[in-house]
Design a protein around this motif. Structure first.
Motif, PDB file in Angstrom:
ATOM      1  N   ARG A  78       0.834  -1.214   0.000  1.00  0.00           N
ATOM      2  CA  ARG A  78       0.000   0.000   0.000  1.00  0.00           C
ATOM      3  C   ARG A  78       0.865   1.260   0.000  1.00  0.00           C
ATOM      4  NH1 ARG A  78      -4.738   1.421   4.326  1.00  0.00           N
ATOM      5  NH2 ARG A  78      -5.837  -0.155   3.143  1.00  0.00           N
ATOM      6  N   ARG A 108      -9.595  -1.583  -3.961  1.00  0.00           N
ATOM      7  CA  ARG A 108     -10.421  -0.422  -3.613  1.00  0.00           C
ATOM      8  C   ARG A 108     -10.048   0.154  -2.246  1.00  0.00           C
ATOM      9  NH1 ARG A 108     -15.129   1.858  -5.363  1.00  0.00           N
ATOM     10  NH2 ARG A 108     -15.590   0.259  -6.896  1.00  0.00           N
ATOM     11  N   GLU A 109      -9.887  -0.706  -1.257  1.00  0.00           N
ATOM     12  CA  GLU A 109      -9.576  -0.229   0.094  1.00  0.00           C
ATOM     13  C   GLU A 109      -8.237   0.517   0.124  1.00  0.00           C
ATOM     14  OE1 GLU A 109      -8.470  -2.417   4.195  1.00  0.00           O
ATOM     15  OE2 GLU A 109     -10.416  -2.992   3.350  1.00  0.00           O
ATOM     16  N   ASP A 110      -7.239  -0.033  -0.541  1.00  0.00           N
ATOM     17  CA  ASP A 110      -5.932   0.634  -0.583  1.00  0.00           C
ATOM     18  C   ASP A 110      -6.011   1.965  -1.327  1.00  0.00           C
ATOM     19  OD1 ASP A 110      -4.657  -1.416   0.814  1.00  0.00           O
ATOM     20  OD2 ASP A 110      -4.093  -2.486  -1.009  1.00  0.00           O
ATOM     21  N   GLU A 116      -8.629   3.862  -1.831  1.00  0.00           N
ATOM     22  CA  GLU A 116      -9.436   4.832  -1.083  1.00  0.00           C
ATOM     23  C   GLU A 116      -8.651   5.410   0.083  1.00  0.00           C
ATOM     24  OE1 GLU A 116     -12.564   7.316  -0.366  1.00  0.00           O
ATOM     25  OE2 GLU A 116     -12.255   6.062  -2.131  1.00  0.00           O
ATOM     26  N   ALA A 117      -7.845   4.588   0.740  1.00  0.00           N
ATOM     27  CA  ALA A 117      -7.034   5.069   1.865  1.00  0.00           C
ATOM     28  C   ALA A 117      -5.978   6.068   1.403  1.00  0.00           C
ATOM     29  CB  ALA A 117      -6.362   3.891   2.574  1.00  0.00           C
TER      30      ALA A 117
END
Length: 120
Positions: A15, A88-90, A92-93
């Motif tokens: 990430r 998506r989570e990475d 978005e963060a």
């Protein structure tokens, strides 16, 4: 790990290694954006063969590799299939709202293109 097993592991950036310029480069290509749109529309992961691109297999492989190496998608082997999912989570963060904005803009552009094909 055996050499046969090691060939089945794909490298992905962590990430904290994902760079905005790499993500934007990956998303700027129409074929890669098509892949991202298909993954976003689906539930869960899709095999490479589930995403129909009007390019040769080697070109398709290149597009998936660019998306993976930029940190946009995660690829893992399940049996003989290479499965793909959005990170998506990475994303978005790191870049809040970027993926959703790109997907919304792509959908709007597609709608415009369908509504006025003769205007081009």
């Amino acid at each position: 790990m055996t050499s046969a097993t090691s060939k089945r592991v794909l490298e992905h950036p962590a990430r904290n290694e994902i760079r905005l310029e790499d993500v934007l480069h990956a998303l700027a290509d129409p074929m890669r954006l098509t892949v991202v749109r298909e993954l976003a529309a689906g539930e869960g992961e899709l095999a490479c063969s589930d995403i129909d691109l009007p390019v040769t297999k080697s070109t398709s492989t290149h597009h998936f590799r660019v998306l993976r190496e930029s940190g946009v998608i995660q690829q893992i082997y399940r049996g003989t299939a290479k499965m793909n999912g959005l990170r998506r989570e990475d994303l978005e963060a790191l870049f809040p709202g970027l993926l959703d904005s790109v997907l919304a803009a792509a959908a709007a552009e597609s709608a415009r293109d369908r509504a006025a094909p003769a205007a081009r």
